[in-house]
Write a protein that holds these residues in place. Structure first.
Motif, PDB file in Angstrom:
ATOM      1  N   TRP A  20       0.811  -1.214   0.000  1.00 55.89           N
ATOM      2  CA  TRP A  20       0.000   0.000   0.000  1.00 55.89           C
ATOM      3  C   TRP A  20       0.839   1.256   0.000  1.00 55.89           C
ATOM      4  CZ3 TRP A  20      -4.697   1.283  -1.188  1.00 55.89           C
ATOM      5  CH2 TRP A  20      -5.708   0.299  -1.155  1.00 55.89           C
ATOM      6  N   TRP A  21       1.749   1.325   0.945  1.00 58.77           N
ATOM      7  CA  TRP A  21       2.566   2.534   1.034  1.00 58.77           C
ATOM      8  C   TRP A  21       3.405   2.705  -0.218  1.00 58.77           C
ATOM      9  CZ3 TRP A  21       2.230   6.692   3.848  1.00 58.77           C
ATOM     10  CH2 TRP A  21       1.653   6.640   5.110  1.00 58.77           C
ATOM     11  N   ASN A  22       4.051   1.631  -0.684  1.00 55.50           N
ATOM     12  CA  ASN A  22       4.893   1.750  -1.871  1.00 55.50           C
ATOM     13  C   ASN A  22       4.091   2.267  -3.054  1.00 55.50           C
ATOM     14  OD1 ASN A  22       7.448   1.033  -0.984  1.00 55.50           O
ATOM     15  ND2 ASN A  22       7.053  -1.158  -1.178  1.00 55.50           N
ATOM     16  N   THR A  23       2.853   1.775  -3.204  1.00 53.35           N
ATOM     17  CA  THR A  23       2.051   2.165  -4.359  1.00 53.35           C
ATOM     18  C   THR A  23       1.539   3.595  -4.225  1.00 53.35           C
ATOM     19  OG1 THR A  23       1.360  -0.137  -4.469  1.00 53.35           O
ATOM     20  CG2 THR A  23       0.128   1.433  -5.811  1.00 53.35           C
ATOM     21  N   THR A  24       0.967   3.942  -3.074  1.00 51.17           N
ATOM     22  CA  THR A  24       0.418   5.296  -2.937  1.00 51.17           C
ATOM     23  C   THR A  24       1.529   6.345  -3.004  1.00 51.17           C
ATOM     24  OG1 THR A  24       0.464   5.024  -0.540  1.00 51.17           O
ATOM     25  CG2 THR A  24      -1.654   4.708  -1.626  1.00 51.17           C
TER      26      THR A  24
END
Lengths: 599, 193
Positions: A515-519
């Protein structure tokens, strides 16, 4: 705040002022396709060969759409190139530690991060990246993302300086010339100077050292499946291990760090970035690194003045930048020097200031100065951990990023960001006196102002939107390292840093999750490219206009009134966008800290 | 469409050419110059003992706990001074975990160095550095530890303080940064007395 520290500040600003004009004059030559430099005998053949290989006609200029499309295609191709290397790392050479491939989301985040000149790092360099990944996948973008930023700034300045034409230059020529004539020669010298201070540059595997005193450490006991063992009360069972060796990192660091600083990239070779004794060995290396972060951005203001034949305008922009810079340094330095009253009540000497997350060789002052410089520019290298700064000390880097990194700024990106504010300031001045606003003879009308506002609003919407999403979702809160208002600051900082293409962090936040990597990856793309397109449209529009001669109603874009108005515009926009969020983060935490509240 | 294709080709070719120049030639030239001019530093400023064993790097801190040694700063790198996982605690100013740790460290520091409960403790002695590998402690921190080290080793305090001064580094050029005592070098100097 001692006299010795004030002296260092004066020396820093004086050194920066001294290199601004020579850098600006050199940029004039580099950014002119036919400009001559003393490196021509060496580099001209290489440059010609490159054009032939690439199939570019250097005399053929592009309009704003062609220029932008070329830049976007290049960014896409080089981003995919890096993604491929990171995913195939385990199969490629120069990997003496035998590191595995990166996960898809981490490779996406990292490739985007370096392509957009952000250099956010969800990974820890020394335990993730092979020498090849460091040297090729990442260092390539350190050069090209910096060169791209400078090229775009040059295109905008050409748009302002030219009139009645469509073209803004040739992206490929700007990219190649900036890399060959500006970045490479300076980095070559700079890297060797850094090695003289103790930075490493080799291809050896990591060194194993036998500790002078074997060290006893307490670690959580794990069972055969690698799961932590807990006692009846559910607490982890600890066992004592004796460590007898230390594994010392090696590799081609200096060549990467030189461009990391000069190109305002900021991505560290190791996890601790410029706090690591190899990556920033001495106060002298620290001083030179801070100077190199600002060197090109500062020179670009002189380039602006020269190009538009109004040197006073260039210096006025520089003065506005310096005013904001000094304000930031003083607040950050003061807060860090005052230290943490909670710790002082426990018996820590108040005179030492806040030393958590700081190195002894840099101390409070050089840590505060570095934090301000790295976030004024979109560098993002850190020589101290911003997460452990006092609330107001940490407010400064956060607010600097949210202002759009226009205080000197990232190479190129800082200038085009600042020029958006200049256009806005001129527009406001025009409204106040009831005349059609003009900027250097060009009329600023509804389309121009719309493009300028679009560039600013993209940033605010993306930062606040993503941060709000993270705050109300479980994946967002899962990564927090600190509770209370400091947790909000960690999230706010992450998305500000990603959108602003800064790359520094309140690094307690664990972001190596899908999640963090993508957002964060999406935020970086938004912050870079959705801002560039309206700015390039603006450049194209300005280039096509005719110049109208100055009249009595023309607002002068140099001098004290202009600087004051520009500062007012920047602070007003920044405050309106972000003050509510900042109040809930650092400001509340400051008040709670004074009352001794802990989380 | 045709122009788009030619731009795509240009992008691929530029990526390749710049990779060769910036990621191949450039680091190799720096490598050659660094190894020729500053071989020792380019390879990590390693400390090698008489038996030829690497004992550490002059720039990288190590953990010390025995009374006869000067103690470095608390470290958040791995389980302490783990040079493969550099980093800070990243605990914020209102963190209870940090405040508890500081309280514990202040008490331990006062006890091992025979300080009174009202004596102020140097900040660097009870806080973790940014890298977790900080090789230095402050001059005041070393001064407070010197009597303990001298007593354990049956040396005069003056002798120990003289070694502290010899192993104090900085400020650079006389004004840049803060002076710091290199703990590893100092402890090795004590061992070789």
């Amino acid at each position: 705040m001692e006299a010795a520290d004030w002296f260092q500040l004066v020396v820093y600003v004086a050194a920066l002022a001294a290199i601004t004009k020579p850098m600006g004059l050199y940029l004039m030559r580099v950014l002119d396709a036919n400009g001559r430099t003393w490196l021509d005998p060496l580099l001209r053949p290489l440059e010609r060969l490159t054009y032939r290989f690439v199939g570019v006609k250097p005399d053929c200029e592009q309009d704003w759409k062609q220029y932008t499309v070329a830049m976007l295609i290049f960014s896409l191709v080089s981003c995919l190139f890096t993604y491929a290397i990171l995913r195939l790392q385990h199969l490629l050479p120069l990997n003496p530690q035998g590191f595995g491939a990166l996960s898809p989301d981490l490779a996406f985040n990292t490739a985007v991060s370096f392509t957009t000149n952000t250099n956010w790092q969800s990974y820890s360099g020394e335990s993730t990246m092979s020498y090849l990944s460091q040297m090729v996948a990442l260092t390539l973008h350190n050069f090209t993302s910096a060169a791209t930023g400078i090229a775009l700034a040059a295109a905008l300045v050409r748009g302002i300086a030219r009139h009645s034409v469509k073209t803004l230059g040739n992206f490929w020529v700007d990219l190649v010339r900036v890399t060959y004539y500006l970045l490479l020669p300076i980095c070559l010298v700079f890297a060797v100077v850094l090695v003289s201070q103790g930075m490493i540059q080799n291809f050896k595997p990591y060194t194993t050292a036998k500790l002078v005193e074997p060290m006893k450490i307490s670690v959580a006991k794990v069972d055969q499946d690698g799961k932590p063992v807990t006692d009846k009360a559910g607490r982890p069972v600890m066992e004592t291990h004796t460590v007898t060796e230390q594994t010392i990192v090696q590799g081609p660091m200096a060549s990467q760090v030189a461009i990391k600083m000069l190109g305002t990239n900021g991505g560290g070779y190791v996890n601790a970035n410029a706090a690591h004794p190899f990556e920033n060995p001495t106060p002298l290396s620290n001083f030179l690194q801070m100077l190199s972060i600002f060197a090109i951005g500062s020179g670009l203001t002189y380039f602006l003045g020269r190009m538009v034949s109004n040197q006073a305008h260039g210096w006025s922009v520089w003065a506005a930048m310096m005013a904001l810079f000094l304000g930031g340094v003083l607040l950050c330095w003061h807060s860090e020097a005052a230290g943490n009253p909670i710790h002082q009540q426990l018996g820590v000497a108040a005179a030492d200031g806040n030393m958590e997350g700081k190195e002894v060789r840099f101390g409070v002052f050089n840590s505060a100065l570095f934090a301000t410089v790295t976030t004024d520019a979109s560098c993002g290298a850190v020589n101290a951990m911003h997460d452990s700064f006092t609330p107001l000390g940490g407010f400064v880097p956060l607010f600097n990023i949210q202002l759009g990194e226009i205080i000197v700024g990232g190479v190129g990106a800082g200038l085009y960001g600042m020029l958006v504010f200049v256009i806005l300031a001129v527009f406001i001045a025009g409204l106040m006196v009831g005349r059609t606003p003009e900027y250097l003879g060009k009329k600023i009308q509804s389309y121009e102002v719309k493009m300028a506002m679009l560039a600013l609003l993209v940033l605010a919407v993306s930062i606040l939107g993503f941060a709000a999403w993270a705050v109300v979702s479980s994946w967002g809160l899962a990564g927090l390292n600190n509770g209370g208002p400091h947790g909000l600051s960690e999230i706010l900082y992450a998305f500000s840093s990603a959108n602003g293409n800064n790359g520094s962090a309140f690094a307690g936040l664990t972001t190596n999750t899908p999640w963090w990597n993508t957002t964060l990856g999406l935020a970086m793309l938004t912050g870079r490219f959705l801002m560039i397109v309206p700015i390039m449209a603006l450049a194209g529009l300005l280039a096509r206009q005719k110049v109208s001669p100055p009249s009595a109603g023309t607002f002068p874009v140099a001098g004290g009134t202009f600087v004051g108005l520009l500062l007012g515009t920047i602070l007003l926009v920044g405050a309106l966008n972000f003050l509510p969020a900042l109040t809930l983060g650092p400001v509340v935490e400051h008040l709670l800290m004074l009352h001794g509240k802990l989380f | 469409m045709k122009t788009l294709f030619s731009e795509l080709r240009a992008a691929v070719m530029v990526t390749l050419v710049l990779t060769v120049v910036c990621c191949g030639m450039y680091p190799l030239v720096v490598y050659g110059l660094a190894q020729t001019l500053f071989g020792d530093r380019a390879n990590g400023s390693l400390i090698v003992d008489r038996a030829g064993v690497v004992r550490g790097s002059r720039l990288i801190g190590q953990g010390f706990a025995a009374s006869k040694y000067f103690h470095p700063r608390p470290s958040a790198a791995g389980n302490g001074y783990d040079a493969t996982s550099s980093g800070g605690s990243n605990l914020g100013p209102t963190s209870k975990r940090l405040a508890d740790a500081v309280q514990e460290r202040v008490a331990a520091y006062r006890k091992e160095n025979g300080l009174k409960d009202t004596d102020l403790v140097p900040a660097d002695a009870v806080t973790a550095s940014g890298s977790g590998l900080d090789p230095h402690i402050s001059v005041r921190n070393a001064g407070l530890q010197a009597p303990r080290v001298a007593r354990t080793r049956r040396l005069s305090v003056e002798k120990v303080l003289a070694l502290v001064r010899q192993n104090t580094e900085g400020p650079d050029l006389g004004f840049l940064g803060e002076p710091g005592v290199n703990v590893l070098r100092l402890n090795l100097a004590l061992d070789s007395l």
